[in-house]
Design a protein around this motif. Structure first.
Motif, short mmCIF file in Angstrom:
data_model
loop_
_atom_site.label_atom_id
_atom_site.label_comp_id
_atom_site.label_asym_id
_atom_site.label_seq_id
_atom_site.Cartn_x
_atom_site.Cartn_y
_atom_site.Cartn_z
N GLN A 1 42.06 -38.35 36.45
CA GLN A 1 42.66 -37.18 36.80
C GLN A 1 43.48 -36.84 36.12
O GLN A 1 43.71 -35.55 35.51
CB GLN A 1 42.91 -36.86 38.23
N LEU A 2 44.40 -37.74 35.50
CA LEU A 2 45.36 -37.57 34.58
C LEU A 2 44.61 -37.10 33.30
O LEU A 2 45.30 -36.08 32.45
CB LEU A 2 46.24 -38.64 34.33
N GLN A 3 43.59 -37.74 32.91
CA GLN A 3 43.07 -37.53 31.59
C GLN A 3 42.37 -36.19 31.72
O GLN A 3 42.43 -35.48 30.59
CB GLN A 3 42.08 -38.65 31.34
N SER A 4 42.03 -35.66 32.76
CA SER A 4 41.34 -34.49 32.85
C SER A 4 42.62 -33.23 33.00
O SER A 4 42.22 -32.13 32.10
CB SER A 4 40.68 -34.15 34.28
N CYS A 5 43.74 -33.70 33.24
CA CYS A 5 45.01 -32.55 33.34
C CYS A 5 45.15 -32.27 31.96
O CYS A 5 45.68 -31.38 31.36
CB CYS A 5 46.21 -33.10 34.16
N LEU A 6 45.26 -33.51 31.13
CA LEU A 6 45.49 -33.51 29.70
C LEU A 6 44.62 -32.61 28.98
O LEU A 6 45.02 -31.76 27.97
CB LEU A 6 45.57 -35.00 29.04
N ALA A 7 43.24 -32.96 29.18
CA ALA A 7 42.44 -31.95 28.34
C ALA A 7 42.70 -30.53 28.87
O ALA A 7 42.45 -29.57 27.86
CB ALA A 7 41.19 -32.40 28.94
N LEU A 8 42.91 -30.22 30.09
CA LEU A 8 43.40 -28.49 30.50
C LEU A 8 44.52 -28.25 29.63
O LEU A 8 44.63 -27.09 29.25
CB LEU A 8 43.28 -28.65 31.83
N GLN A 9 45.60 -29.21 29.56
CA GLN A 9 46.69 -28.59 28.91
C GLN A 9 46.49 -28.40 27.25
O GLN A 9 47.08 -27.47 26.86
CB GLN A 9 47.79 -29.84 28.96
N ASN A 10 45.55 -29.10 26.87
CA ASN A 10 45.23 -28.57 25.34
C ASN A 10 44.65 -27.19 25.43
O ASN A 10 44.77 -26.59 24.54
CB ASN A 10 43.92 -29.68 24.82
N LEU A 11 43.87 -26.88 26.38
CA LEU A 11 43.38 -25.70 26.39
C LEU A 11 44.17 -24.52 26.57
O LEU A 11 44.25 -23.56 25.98
CB LEU A 11 42.35 -25.67 27.58
N CYS A 12 45.14 -25.02 27.61
CA CYS A 12 46.49 -24.05 27.65
C CYS A 12 47.00 -23.72 26.36
O CYS A 12 47.67 -22.42 26.38
CB CYS A 12 47.28 -24.52 28.64
N ILE A 13 47.49 -24.40 25.53
CA ILE A 13 48.00 -24.42 24.33
C ILE A 13 47.33 -23.56 23.36
O ILE A 13 47.91 -22.72 22.84
CB ILE A 13 48.27 -25.90 23.71
N SER A 14 46.06 -23.62 23.46
CA SER A 14 45.13 -22.87 22.50
C SER A 14 45.12 -21.35 23.08
O SER A 14 45.15 -20.39 22.37
CB SER A 14 43.84 -23.56 22.33
N GLU A 15 45.06 -21.24 24.28
CA GLU A 15 45.35 -19.89 25.12
C GLU A 15 46.78 -19.44 25.34
O GLU A 15 46.96 -18.39 25.73
CB GLU A 15 44.47 -19.95 26.42
N LYS A 16 47.64 -20.24 24.73
CA LYS A 16 49.00 -19.71 24.99
C LYS A 16 49.26 -19.58 26.46
O LYS A 16 50.23 -18.39 26.95
CB LYS A 16 49.70 -18.73 24.07
N ASN A 17 49.00 -20.15 27.48
CA ASN A 17 49.01 -19.93 28.78
C ASN A 17 50.25 -20.97 29.40
O ASN A 17 49.89 -22.09 29.77
CB ASN A 17 47.85 -19.82 29.57
N TYR A 18 51.52 -20.44 29.17
CA TYR A 18 52.47 -21.02 29.55
C TYR A 18 52.73 -21.64 31.38
O TYR A 18 52.85 -22.95 31.34
CB TYR A 18 53.98 -20.82 29.02
#
Length: 237
Positions: free
Chosen positions: A110-127
């Protein structure tokens, strides 16, 4: 920011959650005036659950109800931010040591899944979503160490601390990569049972709030409580 009512929550719970989320994410900025009638009209509810939510949020120091003047979103109290940082540092120092000693495989995934989603947030600039996932990561670490109630206790005193984190994410977008690296290092420490790396990383990660605080107070001084003057800046809508 409109949020949907969950099927299991009452109108009172929904109104409270709606207001708290919008205060934390700064959609309702520090010092802004807010009225029961306007909130009730916006959410299409009676004033009673709004009044109850106002009282509860005032008890949590997120609203300031000033007789004869009105209700305002509380200014950020740096004393509360610093105290929350102290408590988190103290508790998470111990929790990360436990996590680096023994941690369930399911929670690690689950931690690894969160990390992948955070990468996506950075690309989408969704703070704000990035912030939510950051919170989720810490909650998973506590849960993996069988300390979920400790995490819930922390949430009761984190409101002012979290507003600073949100303000930092909005203001200093260039630092998102640094936070992501902290999260990567935490997962690596847990995965490799590297206590030294875990302690070093969690200290850097949590200290960032205090480092950012000085800059944010200069850039957004009207958002913060100035204790020497004991002033309260009120912004009319």
């Amino acid at each position: 920011m409109i949020i949907e009512q969950n099927p299991q929550e009452s109108i009172r719970e929904y109104v409270y959650r709606f207001l708290k989320v919008n205060i934390i994410n700064l959609e309702l900025p520090p010092g802004q005036s807010i009225s029961e009638q306007e909130v009730a009209s916006q959410l299409k509810v009676s004033r009673t659950p709004v009044r109850e939510a106002f009282i509860k949020l005032a008890q949590e120091n997120l609203l300031a109800i000033i007789p004869q003047k009105g209700t305002y979103v509380s200014l950020i109290d740096t004393d509360q931010v610093e105290e929350s940082t102290f408590v988190r540092q103290t508790l998470e120092h111990e929790v990360i040591q436990q996590a680096c000693t023994c941690f369930p495989a399911e929670e690690l995934f689950q931690l690894q899944s969160c990390l992948a989603l955070q990468n996506l947030c950075i690309s989408e600039k969704n703070y704000y979503r990035f912030f939510e996932l950051d919170e989720t990561m810490h909650a998973i670490i506590f849960r993996g160490c069988k300390k979920s109630r400790t995490w819930e206790m922390l949430q009761l005193m984190n409101a002012h601390y979290n507003r600073v984190r949100i303000l930092s994410l909005k203001t200093k977008e260039f630092q998102w990569d640094q936070l992501l690296k902290h999260h990567q290092a935490l997962i690596k420490a847990i995965q490799e049972q590297d206590i030294k790396l875990g302690i070093k990383t969690i200290k850097l990660h949590l200290n960032k709030v205090l480092i950012d605080l000085e800059y944010l107070r200069k850039a957004h001084g009207d958002y913060f409580l100035q204790r020497k003057q004991q002033t309260f800046t009120m912004t009319q809508k």
